[in-house]
Design a protein around this motif. Structure first.
Motif, PDB file in Angstrom:
ATOM      1  N   ILE A 108       0.840  -1.026  -0.100  1.00 37.09           N
ATOM      2  CA  ILE A 108       0.473   0.220  -0.015  1.00 37.09           C
ATOM      3  C   ILE A 108       1.321   1.307   0.420  1.00 37.09           C
ATOM      4  CG2 ILE A 108      -1.841  -1.186   1.109  1.00 37.09           C
ATOM      5  CD1 ILE A 108      -1.193   0.206   3.827  1.00 37.09           C
ATOM      6  N   VAL A 109       0.655   2.862  -0.562  1.00 38.46           N
ATOM      7  CA  VAL A 109       1.560   3.273  -0.628  1.00 38.46           C
ATOM      8  C   VAL A 109       0.429   4.706  -1.062  1.00 38.46           C
ATOM      9  CG1 VAL A 109       1.429   3.626  -3.565  1.00 38.46           C
ATOM     10  CG2 VAL A 109       3.101   4.726  -2.275  1.00 38.46           C
ATOM     11  N   ASN A 110       0.940   5.695  -0.045  1.00 44.12           N
ATOM     12  CA  ASN A 110       0.584   6.733   0.055  1.00 44.12           C
ATOM     13  C   ASN A 110       0.859   7.880  -0.929  1.00 44.12           C
ATOM     14  OD1 ASN A 110      -0.531   9.894   0.607  1.00 44.12           O
ATOM     15  ND2 ASN A 110      -2.060   8.806   2.218  1.00 44.12           N
ATOM     16  N   PRO A 111       0.180   8.584  -2.388  1.00 46.74           N
ATOM     17  CA  PRO A 111       0.303   8.957  -3.349  1.00 46.74           C
ATOM     18  C   PRO A 111       0.997  10.367  -3.008  1.00 46.74           C
ATOM     19  CG  PRO A 111      -1.532   8.503  -4.405  1.00 46.74           C
ATOM     20  CD  PRO A 111      -1.287   7.315  -2.402  1.00 46.74           C
ATOM     21  N   ILE A 112       0.281  11.026  -2.106  1.00 47.40           N
ATOM     22  CA  ILE A 112       0.987  12.530  -1.188  1.00 47.40           C
ATOM     23  C   ILE A 112       1.972  12.257  -0.549  1.00 47.40           C
ATOM     24  CG2 ILE A 112       0.014  14.625  -0.274  1.00 47.40           C
ATOM     25  CD1 ILE A 112      -1.540  13.156  -2.577  1.00 47.40           C
ATOM     26  N   THR A 113       1.948  11.309   0.347  1.00 47.36           N
ATOM     27  CA  THR A 113       3.407  11.101   1.786  1.00 47.36           C
ATOM     28  C   THR A 113       4.464  10.488   1.523  1.00 47.36           C
ATOM     29  OG1 THR A 113       2.170   9.299   3.097  1.00 47.36           O
ATOM     30  CG2 THR A 113       1.567  11.669   3.597  1.00 47.36           C
ATOM     31  N   GLY A 114       4.119   9.772   0.142  1.00 47.17           N
ATOM     32  CA  GLY A 114       5.174   8.941  -0.288  1.00 47.17           C
ATOM     33  C   GLY A 114       5.616   7.953   0.518  1.00 47.17           C
ATOM     34  N   GLU A 115       4.810   7.993   1.494  1.00 47.92           N
ATOM     35  CA  GLU A 115       4.739   6.235   2.667  1.00 47.92           C
ATOM     36  C   GLU A 115       4.116   4.861   1.596  1.00 47.92           C
ATOM     37  OE1 GLU A 115       3.729   5.268   6.477  1.00 47.92           O
ATOM     38  OE2 GLU A 115       2.659   6.524   5.944  1.00 47.92           O
ATOM     39  N   GLN A 116       5.258   3.695   1.796  1.00 55.64           N
ATOM     40  CA  GLN A 116       4.333   3.467   1.289  1.00 55.64           C
ATOM     41  C   GLN A 116       4.847   2.140   2.875  1.00 55.64           C
ATOM     42  OE1 GLN A 116       5.805   1.689  -2.751  1.00 55.64           O
ATOM     43  NE2 GLN A 116       6.844   0.781  -1.196  1.00 55.64           N
ATOM     44  N   ILE A 117       3.917   0.903   2.635  1.00 56.99           N
ATOM     45  CA  ILE A 117       3.695  -0.384   3.567  1.00 56.99           C
ATOM     46  C   ILE A 117       4.262  -1.654   2.388  1.00 56.99           C
ATOM     47  CG2 ILE A 117       2.873  -1.537   5.788  1.00 56.99           C
ATOM     48  CD1 ILE A 117       1.858   1.304   6.819  1.00 56.99           C
ATOM     49  N   ALA A 118       4.391  -2.846   3.267  1.00 59.63           N
ATOM     50  CA  ALA A 118       4.332  -4.081   2.263  1.00 59.63           C
ATOM     51  C   ALA A 118       3.837  -5.089   3.117  1.00 59.63           C
ATOM     52  CB  ALA A 118       6.229  -4.617   2.514  1.00 59.63           C
ATOM     53  N   LEU A 119       2.708  -5.536   2.346  1.00 58.93           N
ATOM     54  CA  LEU A 119       1.937  -6.466   3.029  1.00 58.93           C
ATOM     55  C   LEU A 119       2.213  -8.113   2.495  1.00 58.93           C
ATOM     56  CD1 LEU A 119      -1.288  -4.867   1.295  1.00 58.93           C
ATOM     57  CD2 LEU A 119      -0.605  -4.349   3.408  1.00 58.93           C
ATOM     58  N   PRO A 120       1.603  -8.406   3.867  1.00 56.09           N
ATOM     59  CA  PRO A 120       1.956 -10.026   4.066  1.00 56.09           C
ATOM     60  C   PRO A 120       2.292  -9.971   2.463  1.00 56.09           C
ATOM     61  CG  PRO A 120       0.519  -9.380   5.481  1.00 56.09           C
ATOM     62  CD  PRO A 120       0.815  -8.748   4.735  1.00 56.09           C
ATOM     63  N   SER A 121       3.241 -11.798   2.588  1.00 56.68           N
ATOM     64  CA  SER A 121       3.708 -11.965   1.822  1.00 56.68           C
ATOM     65  C   SER A 121       2.390 -13.159   0.062  1.00 56.68           C
ATOM     66  CB  SER A 121       4.481 -13.209   1.270  1.00 56.68           C
ATOM     67  OG  SER A 121       5.087 -14.051   0.657  1.00 56.68           O
ATOM     68  N   VAL A 122       2.359 -13.013  -0.304  1.00 54.57           N
ATOM     69  CA  VAL A 122       1.514 -13.814  -1.177  1.00 54.57           C
ATOM     70  C   VAL A 122       1.541 -15.280  -1.134  1.00 54.57           C
ATOM     71  CG1 VAL A 122       2.759 -14.351  -3.478  1.00 54.57           C
ATOM     72  CG2 VAL A 122       0.305 -14.571  -3.762  1.00 54.57           C
ATOM     73  N   THR A 123       2.533 -15.819  -0.875  1.00 54.81           N
ATOM     74  CA  THR A 123       2.178 -17.364  -0.195  1.00 54.81           C
ATOM     75  C   THR A 123       1.958 -17.462   1.255  1.00 54.81           C
ATOM     76  OG1 THR A 123       4.320 -16.656   0.736  1.00 54.81           O
ATOM     77  CG2 THR A 123       4.844 -16.999  -1.386  1.00 54.81           C
ATOM     78  N   THR A 124       1.961 -16.783   2.076  1.00 54.58           N
ATOM     79  CA  THR A 124       0.505 -17.241   3.146  1.00 54.58           C
ATOM     80  C   THR A 124      -1.013 -16.319   2.750  1.00 54.58           C
ATOM     81  OG1 THR A 124       0.339 -14.529   3.754  1.00 54.58           O
ATOM     82  CG2 THR A 124       2.767 -15.777   3.962  1.00 54.58           C
TER      83      THR A 124
END
Length: 243
Positions: A108-124
């Motif tokens: 997930i990424v906030n296009p205004i602030t540039g903050e980005q967070i990786a979500l759990p792996s697709v393998t889970t």
């Protein structure tokens, strides 16, 4: 205007688009006070004019363009890796974009602030199993076709960069006020099932055994999901066990 009471300035500012509101806050100290007071009160809820979000080869791999209909201008936003131009968009809500990269991993990424967070792996995700090559790298994914009650067809395989096209349907980012965090809900194949993850989770939590979901909303710890047949299922995702 600078002599108007803060309350009246706040009423005026509450009618402005966000870019105009931010500009107004820079005019003078009294306007900035009114701006700060409005933001702190939580009363600024003006519905914003939609923007067109897109990427362009000429802009660069990590540049996103946002065209403002209200201002008739383009903003260029520099976003973190992986390149935004190579990602697939799965959903957007509450200022966040849900994207899948070329390995079919979600961010997930906030296009205004540039903050980005990786979500759990697709393998889970419950139905997804990685298949490795001799070097230990993921060669492809195997997706089982079951809904928690029965397997209705045999599994199929997809290359890492193709899985996102057949697995993800829609994603939502909801504010979780009880934990001052967020919850991401994913509608995915097979047959449009539900999984969710909270901030800091290392894996997706699957919500069996129903399917064919079209939309959902999260309120007061309860996830309400609408099926294609018009039914509504409710899940208590804040309890010790999901019900």
């Amino acid at each position: 205007m600078e002599e108007l009471p803060v309350e009246i300035l706040g009423d005026i500012f509450a009618m402005l688009e966000i870019p105009d509101l931010v500009r107004a806050s820079c005019v003078c100290s009294s306007w900035h006070t009114a701006y700060t007071s409005l933001r702190a009160s939580g009363l600024y809820k003006r519905q914003q004019t939609p923007c067109l979000f897109y990427t362009s080869e000429s802009a660069g791999d990590n540049i996103a363009c946002m065209y403002s209909l209200a201002e008739n201008r383009v903003y260029k936003l520099t976003l973190p890796e992986p390149p935004i131009c190579s990602r697939t968009f799965i959903g957007s809500s509450n200022g966040w974009l849900v994207t899948a990269d070329e390995r079919s991993e979600l961010h997930i990424v906030n296009p205004i602030t540039g903050e980005q967070i990786a979500l759990p792996s697709v393998t889970t995700i419950e139905q997804v199993k990685p298949i490795f090559d001799d070097a230990g790298a993921i060669r492809e994914y195997e997706v089982a076709q079951y809904d928690g009650e029965e397997e209705f067809a045999g599994p199929y395989t997809r290359a890492p960069n193709k899985l996102r096209d057949s697995l993800y349907v829609k994603a939502f980012v909801f504010s979780d006020s009880s934990m001052e965090s967020y919850i991401v809900v994913l509608i995915h194949e097979p047959i449009r099932q539900l999984s969710f993850a909270r901030a800091g989770d290392t894996e997706w939590t699957w919500l069996p055994p129903s399917a064919q979901y079209e939309d959902c909303i999260y309120m007061d710890g309860i996830l309400y999901a609408v099926t294609s047949g018009g039914g509504i299922d409710a899940f208590d995702v804040d309890g010790p066990t999901v019900l």
